[in-house]
Design a protein around this motif. Structure first.
Motif, PDB file in Angstrom:
ATOM      1  N   ARG A 220       0.830  -1.216   0.000  1.00 47.83           N
ATOM      2  CA  ARG A 220       0.000   0.000   0.000  1.00 47.83           C
ATOM      3  C   ARG A 220       0.861   1.260   0.000  1.00 47.83           C
ATOM      4  O   ARG A 220       0.458   2.300  -0.543  1.00 47.83           O
ATOM      5  CB  ARG A 220      -0.945   0.008   1.192  1.00 47.83           C
ATOM      6  N   ARG A 223       1.829   1.756  -3.482  1.00 44.14           N
ATOM      7  CA  ARG A 223       0.616   2.151  -4.214  1.00 44.14           C
ATOM      8  C   ARG A 223       0.287   3.612  -3.949  1.00 44.14           C
ATOM      9  O   ARG A 223      -0.186   4.321  -4.848  1.00 44.14           O
ATOM     10  CB  ARG A 223      -0.525   1.237  -3.780  1.00 44.14           C
ATOM     11  N   GLU A 228       2.330   3.630 -10.823  1.00 51.47           N
ATOM     12  CA  GLU A 228       2.240   2.184 -11.043  1.00 51.47           C
ATOM     13  C   GLU A 228       3.490   1.536 -10.435  1.00 51.47           C
ATOM     14  O   GLU A 228       4.533   2.162 -10.293  1.00 51.47           O
ATOM     15  CB  GLU A 228       2.183   1.842 -12.536  1.00 51.47           C
TER      16      GLU A 228
END
Length: 448
Positions: A220, A223, A228
């Motif tokens: 996470r 992310r 990407e």
């Protein structure tokens, strides 16, 4: 009488494990002579090495002395008797002969000679001694009985001996089977113990894997910080000597690290490496990538006491620092120890090479590393990896190789990184086929 004797004879044979031919022939004759009211003395003679060896059964009153028995050699017997014995031996005769042995003992002694069929290894005769001369009637009765008995003996002996041999072989096989079963039981018990130990070790390694995964940055975080990304993390064993590291203290840092070895030793090194990076960057707030590697080198040497020991363990690392400049450009500063950085820009691959120096090990105590700076454009893709991918062999011992990795990047540059991850891992499987993975594999791709 013959049937009852043979029945007794069969019972005797079944009880006699040794099946001594002369002994049970004598046993058979005992029954016959008992019916004739004759109490004999037996000498069983076997023809060996041109003489007779002697075995005595003592009965009643006749007991030849040892000195007397020593005279019972073939060369000391009368010619008439020697001729008979040799003829009986050569032609397998079944006739009987009575001979006066008074000359041997200085007392009345008459021997009745009965040849035993040539079943044993040497020709054998039973001599029945009597103090009185053998009557013609006695000789005839014994002759007739012996001829009939020999026929039965000839057939029965082989059959019973064969049965005995089979029984002995069965007993031998049974013992071998018991030994085999005992061995199998021991092997089974050892296998159970091995499985228990294996399970304990596997459980411990699985727990160690959870601990190692706990030091890896959660996806996470990647992310939240990158447009990407993908992570291909393929340990050779349950735990890995590779690890990746992320920090956001003052700047954004990301590193891919390949520790010496794989499995448990590599995993221990990865814990040391991760802890040192956290201390240098997060606690001491060192933000220069080249300086971070220098301090990491010192930290590894101190942690493993490499000045005092022969320990040569260490690690290779590629470390990136990302920051926005005053002009809002994204600047990447890279420092590497035997690891390179690959950046896809405008359809081309730029390689930022790390120093050819290993962290820890035999290197000198104080090392300096070089920083390389590059501006990251929109659409650029950053690739960090360990040498496990490039060096991974196939059945022909051909490495995956850097060219194949570059071909993968260029061929799939327009595809989403999540799709690139799947394609790369399939390429690794296709290349490796049935060959066991040789090293840990880690690849990280980032699109800022």
């Amino acid at each position: 009488m013959m049937n009852s004797l043979i029945e007794h004879f069969t019972d005797y044979l079944l009880e006699d494990k040794q099946l001594d031919l002369a002994e049970w022939c004598k046993h058979l004759l005992d029954k016959l002579l008992e019916s004739l009211d004759i109490m004999p003395q037996y000498v069983v003679l076997s023809l060996e090495e041109s003489r007779f060896s002697v075995i005595i059964w003592y009965t009643k009153n006749i007991t030849p002395t040892q000195e007397t028995l020593k005279k019972v050699y073939l060369r000391s017997l009368p010619n008439e008797l020697v001729t008979y014995l040799r003829t009986a031996h050569e032609n397998n005769l079944q006739s009987l002969i009575s001979y006066d042995f008074t000359w041997l003992t200085q007392a009345p002694l008459h021997g009745l000679w009965l040849p035993i069929l040539q079943i044993e290894y040497s020709p054998t005769f039973i001599v029945i001694f009597s103090e009185s001369s053998w009557t013609e009637n006695h000789v005839q009765i014994i002759q007739n009985f012996w001829c009939e008995a020999q026929k039965y003996i000839s057939a029965s002996y082989y059959k019973i001996r064969k049965n005995t041999e089979c029984l002995q072989e069965i007993q031998t096989l049974r013992k071998q089977l018991e030994a085999l079963e005992a061995s199998q039981q021991a092997m089974h018990e050892n296998a159970i113990r091995f499985m228990k130990v294996h399970k304990q070790l596997t459980d411990s390694l699985q727990y160690a894997k959870k601990m190692q995964q706990a030091i890896l940055p959660p996806e996470r975080i990647l992310r939240d910080n990158f447009e990407e990304y993908f992570i291909t993390y393929l340990p050779k064993d349950i735990v890995s000597g590779d690890f990746y590291w992320f920090s956001q203290v003052d700047f954004t840092f990301i590193a891919v690290v390949d520790c010496t070895g794989h499995g448990v030793p590599g995993a221990f090194m990865s814990m040391i490496g991760s802890a040192l990076l956290n201390e240098i960057v997060n606690a001491k707030r060192v933000n220069n990538p080249a300086q971070i590697l220098s301090l990491l080198h010192i930290g590894v040497r101190n942690a493993l006491n490499q000045d005092e020991t022969q320990n040569l363990d260490g690690m290779d690392i590629g470390l990136c620092r990302l920051e926005l400049t005053e002009s809002f450009d994204l600047q990447l500063t890279f420092a590497g120890a035997k690891n390179n950085l690959y950046i896809l820009q405008d359809g081309k691959i730029n390689v930022l090479k790390g120093n050819r120096t290993h962290i820890g090990g035999i290197s000198e105590a104080n090392l300096t590393f070089d920083n390389q700076v590059i501006t990251i454009q929109e659409g650029d893709i950053i690739y960090l990896l360990t040498d496990g991918l490039i060096d991974n062999p196939n059945e022909k011992r051909q490495k995956f190789g850097l060219n194949k990795f570059f071909d993968f990047i260029l061929t799939n540059q327009h595809k989403p990184l999540s799709q690139q991850k799947t394609i790369l891992e399939n390429l690794v499987k296709e290349h490796q086929e049935k060959v066991e993975q040789r090293d840990d594999i880690t690849v990280i791709a980032l699109k800022p």
